[in-house]
Write a protein that holds these residues in place. Sequence first.
Motif, PDB file in Angstrom:
ATOM      1  N   GLY A  82       0.799  -1.214   0.000  1.00 36.03           N
ATOM      2  CA  GLY A  82       0.000   0.000   0.000  1.00 36.03           C
ATOM      3  C   GLY A  82       0.832   1.264   0.000  1.00 36.03           C
ATOM      4  O   GLY A  82       0.355   2.334   0.386  1.00 36.03           O
ATOM      5  N   ILE A  83       2.090   1.161  -0.445  1.00 33.42           N
ATOM      6  CA  ILE A  83       2.986   2.317  -0.504  1.00 33.42           C
ATOM      7  C   ILE A  83       3.123   2.744  -1.969  1.00 33.42           C
ATOM      8  O   ILE A  83       3.910   2.171  -2.725  1.00 33.42           O
ATOM      9  CB  ILE A  83       4.374   1.990   0.086  1.00 33.42           C
ATOM     10  N   GLU A  84       2.342   3.718  -2.381  1.00 32.05           N
ATOM     11  CA  GLU A  84       2.388   4.207  -3.749  1.00 32.05           C
ATOM     12  C   GLU A  84       3.273   5.460  -3.820  1.00 32.05           C
ATOM     13  O   GLU A  84       3.227   6.305  -2.914  1.00 32.05           O
ATOM     14  CB  GLU A  84       0.986   4.539  -4.255  1.00 32.05           C
ATOM     15  N   PRO A  85       4.079   5.578  -4.862  1.00 30.34           N
ATOM     16  CA  PRO A  85       4.972   6.741  -4.957  1.00 30.34           C
ATOM     17  C   PRO A  85       4.228   8.030  -5.265  1.00 30.34           C
ATOM     18  O   PRO A  85       3.281   8.043  -6.049  1.00 30.34           O
ATOM     19  CB  PRO A  85       5.907   6.354  -6.110  1.00 30.34           C
ATOM     20  N   ASP A  86       4.667   9.099  -4.627  1.00 32.16           N
ATOM     21  CA  ASP A  86       4.185  10.437  -4.957  1.00 32.16           C
ATOM     22  C   ASP A  86       5.003  11.023  -6.102  1.00 32.16           C
ATOM     23  O   ASP A  86       4.533  11.912  -6.811  1.00 32.16           O
ATOM     24  CB  ASP A  86       4.313  11.357  -3.738  1.00 32.16           C
ATOM     25  N   TRP A  87       6.227  10.514  -6.225  1.00 31.61           N
ATOM     26  CA  TRP A  87       7.172  11.061  -7.222  1.00 31.61           C
ATOM     27  C   TRP A  87       8.020   9.907  -7.739  1.00 31.61           C
ATOM     28  O   TRP A  87       8.554   9.113  -6.956  1.00 31.61           O
ATOM     29  CB  TRP A  87       8.018  12.124  -6.542  1.00 31.61           C
ATOM     30  N   VAL A  88       8.122   9.797  -9.056  1.00 29.71           N
ATOM     31  CA  VAL A  88       8.958   8.782  -9.690  1.00 29.71           C
ATOM     32  C   VAL A  88      10.034   9.475 -10.501  1.00 29.71           C
ATOM     33  O   VAL A  88       9.737  10.362 -11.318  1.00 29.71           O
ATOM     34  CB  VAL A  88       8.128   7.851 -10.602  1.00 29.71           C
ATOM     35  N   VAL A  89      11.287   9.093 -10.273  1.00 32.19           N
ATOM     36  CA  VAL A  89      12.424   9.661 -10.992  1.00 32.19           C
ATOM     37  C   VAL A  89      13.134   8.520 -11.712  1.00 32.19           C
ATOM     38  O   VAL A  89      13.462   7.503 -11.086  1.00 32.19           O
ATOM     39  CB  VAL A  89      13.406  10.364 -10.033  1.00 32.19           C
ATOM     40  N   GLY A  90      13.354   8.661 -13.018  1.00 29.93           N
ATOM     41  CA  GLY A  90      13.969   7.563 -13.749  1.00 29.93           C
ATOM     42  C   GLY A  90      14.872   8.008 -14.869  1.00 29.93           C
ATOM     43  O   GLY A  90      14.738   9.108 -15.416  1.00 29.93           O
ATOM     44  N   THR A  91      15.812   7.129 -15.202  1.00 32.83           N
ATOM     45  CA  THR A  91      16.700   7.321 -16.340  1.00 32.83           C
ATOM     46  C   THR A  91      16.737   6.029 -17.134  1.00 32.83           C
ATOM     47  O   THR A  91      16.802   4.945 -16.550  1.00 32.83           O
ATOM     48  CB  THR A  91      18.131   7.684 -15.866  1.00 32.83           C
ATOM     49  N   SER A  92      16.697   6.138 -18.463  1.00 35.46           N
ATOM     50  CA  SER A  92      16.818   4.992 -19.353  1.00 35.46           C
ATOM     51  C   SER A  92      15.706   3.966 -19.106  1.00 35.46           C
ATOM     52  O   SER A  92      14.539   4.312 -19.181  1.00 35.46           O
ATOM     53  CB  SER A  92      18.212   4.374 -19.202  1.00 35.46           C
ATOM     54  N   ILE A  93      16.036   2.723 -18.772  1.00 36.16           N
ATOM     55  CA  ILE A  93      14.981   1.741 -18.509  1.00 36.16           C
ATOM     56  C   ILE A  93      14.163   2.174 -17.294  1.00 36.16           C
ATOM     57  O   ILE A  93      12.966   1.873 -17.189  1.00 36.16           O
ATOM     58  CB  ILE A  93      15.563   0.324 -18.308  1.00 36.16           C
ATOM     59  N   GLY A  94      14.797   2.916 -16.388  1.00 32.43           N
ATOM     60  CA  GLY A  94      14.064   3.460 -15.249  1.00 32.43           C
ATOM     61  C   GLY A  94      13.026   4.474 -15.682  1.00 32.43           C
ATOM     62  O   GLY A  94      11.985   4.630 -15.036  1.00 32.43           O
ATOM     63  N   ALA A  95      13.279   5.181 -16.800  1.00 38.30           N
ATOM     64  CA  ALA A  95      12.304   6.126 -17.337  1.00 38.30           C
ATOM     65  C   ALA A  95      11.108   5.388 -17.916  1.00 38.30           C
ATOM     66  O   ALA A  95       9.964   5.827 -17.781  1.00 38.30           O
ATOM     67  CB  ALA A  95      12.954   7.000 -18.404  1.00 38.30           C
ATOM     68  N   ILE A  96      11.367   4.255 -18.577  1.00 34.58           N
ATOM     69  CA  ILE A  96      10.270   3.467 -19.150  1.00 34.58           C
ATOM     70  C   ILE A  96       9.408   2.884 -18.035  1.00 34.58           C
ATOM     71  O   ILE A  96       8.178   3.011 -18.049  1.00 34.58           O
ATOM     72  CB  ILE A  96      10.835   2.357 -20.055  1.00 34.58           C
ATOM     73  N   ASN A  97      10.036   2.232 -17.066  1.00 32.96           N
ATOM     74  CA  ASN A  97       9.278   1.715 -15.928  1.00 32.96           C
ATOM     75  C   ASN A  97       8.545   2.841 -15.205  1.00 32.96           C
ATOM     76  O   ASN A  97       7.391   2.689 -14.791  1.00 32.96           O
ATOM     77  CB  ASN A  97      10.209   0.998 -14.951  1.00 32.96           C
ATOM     78  N   GLY A  98       9.223   3.965 -15.052  1.00 33.66           N
ATOM     79  CA  GLY A  98       8.621   5.097 -14.353  1.00 33.66           C
ATOM     80  C   GLY A  98       7.407   5.649 -15.073  1.00 33.66           C
ATOM     81  O   GLY A  98       6.409   6.005 -14.445  1.00 33.66           O
ATOM     82  N   ALA A  99       7.480   5.738 -16.406  1.00 31.87           N
ATOM     83  CA  ALA A  99       6.350   6.241 -17.182  1.00 31.87           C
ATOM     84  C   ALA A  99       5.155   5.300 -17.069  1.00 31.87           C
ATOM     85  O   ALA A  99       4.005   5.743 -16.994  1.00 31.87           O
ATOM     86  CB  ALA A  99       6.760   6.418 -18.641  1.00 31.87           C
ATOM     87  N   ILE A 100       5.423   3.995 -17.066  1.00 33.41           N
ATOM     88  CA  ILE A 100       4.336   3.023 -16.934  1.00 33.41           C
ATOM     89  C   ILE A 100       3.682   3.145 -15.559  1.00 33.41           C
ATOM     90  O   ILE A 100       2.455   3.078 -15.425  1.00 33.41           O
ATOM     91  CB  ILE A 100       4.857   1.598 -17.170  1.00 33.41           C
TER      92      ILE A 100
END
Length: 383
Positions: A53-71
């Motif tokens: 039940g811990i949902e992020p308020d803010w997602v920061v990503g680079t490269s594959i982290g950006a793809i996962n973050g956007a999803i």
Amino acid sequence: MTNPRARAAAPAAAGKNRKTRTGLPGQVVLVMQGGGALGAFQAGVYEAMHEAGIEPDWVVGTSIGAINGAIIAGNAPQDRIARLRAFWTLVAKGKTSAGAWPWHVPGLDKMMNNLATVTKGISGFFAPNLRSWSGPDTPLGVENASYYSTAALRQTLGELVDFGQFDKGKVRLTLGAVNVRSGRMRYFDSRDEQLNADHVMASGALAPAFPAVMIDGEPYWDGGIYSNTPIEVVMDDHPRRDSLIFAARLWQQEDEIPQSLGNVISRLKDIQYSSRAESHLARQQQIHQLRHVVRELGSLLPESVRARPQVGELLGLGCCTVMHVLTLRAPALEGEDQTKDIDFSPAGIEARWNAGRELVRERIAQAPWQAPVDPGTGIVVHD
């Protein structure tokens, strides 16, 4: 394009420096590195957070982290796991699994999977760019000068990400990319502008494999070229907020001394893409402690002095925020080598996904952020 509603809401939200959820010391931030196929670990990290039940308020990503973050940021909480699973299932499509061959040859599955990735690309992600076959000196333009085309990724993002979610401001998304012309890092932030597939693809445009992506007339490459651990954008945010930062690291900061050429290449990648995470974090701890010192010194000044504009400007450099960093290191899997970041095999993806989920389940159960903290400490690292 600026999002005025999101910008206007930022100062008010920043003032909520208190526990926003039971047992959590402020906003929840998920920070994700680049690392190709290693990014399945990040999907597991999020799954464990979602379970708790811990949902992020803010997602920061680079490269594959950006793809996962956007999803993650581009879907409602109840849809995120399914969309992450859809992406990772898609990129594993057509790859062999252990036992797929009628005879047993050690390493055959890995060799065939890697060969297929290099020669055919990854379904829904990238495919060979035939223009590159004309030779390395042929002027193709920065948007075409690459070994692969990422047109398939654009279509995949369109199917798995609702970019309209970013404008609602429910989850802030920040993506790191480097400007090809200036060589400087830039963070595209949904709080300040409207993000789309171009920003995600720019963050993952790892040259020379993938082409640069044009944004506002400027070409951008993968942010991991400059800084693959984008946690500094959280530390330098303004206004700062109390935070619990889940920092998913994909590369091995420390390892044994390599003894073969393959080990050397693997170790080189680890060192390069871990991006001096420890030293960056240590420096941020020093800076944040100084911010606390500035605030304490300011409290000792008479009101008449603090009221002076120039003094107020200096005191504005101080703060009282506390940031808890939960370091989440992806474990090295048995048998992985210098090709681990292109191991899009179903077995490799599942193993890394499971590793991320199990690690974070354990860390959440421990809840180290609940331990007492020295009042003078601005950044607390739980490693």
